[in-house]
Design an enzyme around this catalytic site. Sequence first.
Site, PDB file in Angstrom:
ATOM      1  N   GLN A 138       0.989  -0.751  -0.458  1.00 53.51           N
ATOM      2  CA  GLN A 138       0.208   0.584   0.142  1.00 53.51           C
ATOM      3  C   GLN A 138       0.806   1.398   0.368  1.00 53.51           C
ATOM      4  OE1 GLN A 138      -3.381   0.258  -0.607  1.00 53.51           O
ATOM      5  NE2 GLN A 138      -4.036  -1.416  -0.196  1.00 53.51           N
ATOM      6  N   SER A 139       2.360   0.706  -0.368  1.00 54.94           N
ATOM      7  CA  SER A 139       3.011   1.922  -0.378  1.00 54.94           C
ATOM      8  C   SER A 139       2.578   3.595  -1.335  1.00 54.94           C
ATOM      9  CB  SER A 139       4.193   2.008  -0.472  1.00 54.94           C
ATOM     10  OG  SER A 139       5.184   2.883  -1.445  1.00 54.94           O
ATOM     11  N   ASN A 140       2.722   4.589  -0.432  1.00 55.80           N
ATOM     12  CA  ASN A 140       2.531   5.630  -1.533  1.00 55.80           C
ATOM     13  C   ASN A 140       3.026   6.690  -2.278  1.00 55.80           C
ATOM     14  OD1 ASN A 140      -0.723   6.243  -0.616  1.00 55.80           O
ATOM     15  ND2 ASN A 140       0.505   6.445   1.547  1.00 55.80           N
TER      16      ASN A 140
END
Length: 290
Positions: free
Chosen positions: A45-47
């Site tokens: 879920q890394s932005n």
Amino acid sequence: MDLWVKRDDLTGFGGGGNKGRKLEFLMPEIVRSGATAVVCCGSAQSNFVRQMGAACAVMGLRCVAVTMGLPFEPEYGKPNRAVAADGGNGVLNRIYGTEERRLADGSWETLYAGAAAVAEELRAAGERVYEVPIGGSSPMGAYAFYLAGEELGDGFDWVVTATSSGSTLAGLGTWFLGSGTRVLGVSCDPEEENRDDVLRLSGAMAEWAGLDRRLEDVDVRFGYAGEGYGVSSEEGLTAIEWLARRSGVLLDPVYSGKAFAGLLDLVGRGEVGGRVCFWHTGGVPTLFAR
Ligand SMILES: *Cc1c(COP(=O)(O)O)cnc(C)c1O
């Protein structure tokens, strides 16, 4: 308390968030290097991976992201649950054409080693590879937030922001050194060594940009990370609802919700007050993880 929110969730590129500012300074460096491919890494879920992939797509570069559902620090133990790896940013990564290589959950060190191995593999296949550090936390990334401090200007007693890989806090903290504005980072990781990363990044940025100042000390609070990085906390979820129902502004469960919970707690204790700027770093797509 007079609360203001700096809306870096609305930076406007690739779904918004604080990584847009870093990329403004990272991308020219990457393009100048003659790279054909970028290798980055992060949680699923890394932005940063999401916005990096968007920037690579626009610049015609291949983006390979090495991810784990839940990277963790073995010393602190693996949390028993995590924000879901699918949906959310993963949907956007596919739209941007990012090539995701998902590894089994493991330590941050294993994730970094996995990214280095993929970079080697691509080089062997003839690509010119640029390896981007976690969260885009290079001296250029920190410098983007040094200038963001100038953009905010003076007039605040406090600037409060989420911190993890450290360049947001390093840049803002260095800009406001010696001013009337105190800068405080709420850590979204329990790992206290992350504080050293902020100081190291401030020094590397000062060297890179030729600045005459660097952080010798920084105010980071570690009590609000809950069970660990990538895991929502009760207080963070309550803070998300608190702000959403009062202002319509959305926060996220991994970073900004925990940071805002920290801010509310510190205000309640009388440690933070006056004219306060909450630096909203984004992350809203993670609300749609499933
Ligand atoms: C990456 C990120 C942070 C942390 O910023 P760092 O510069 O890595 O410390 C905070 N909030 C959100 C939403 C992020 O994506």
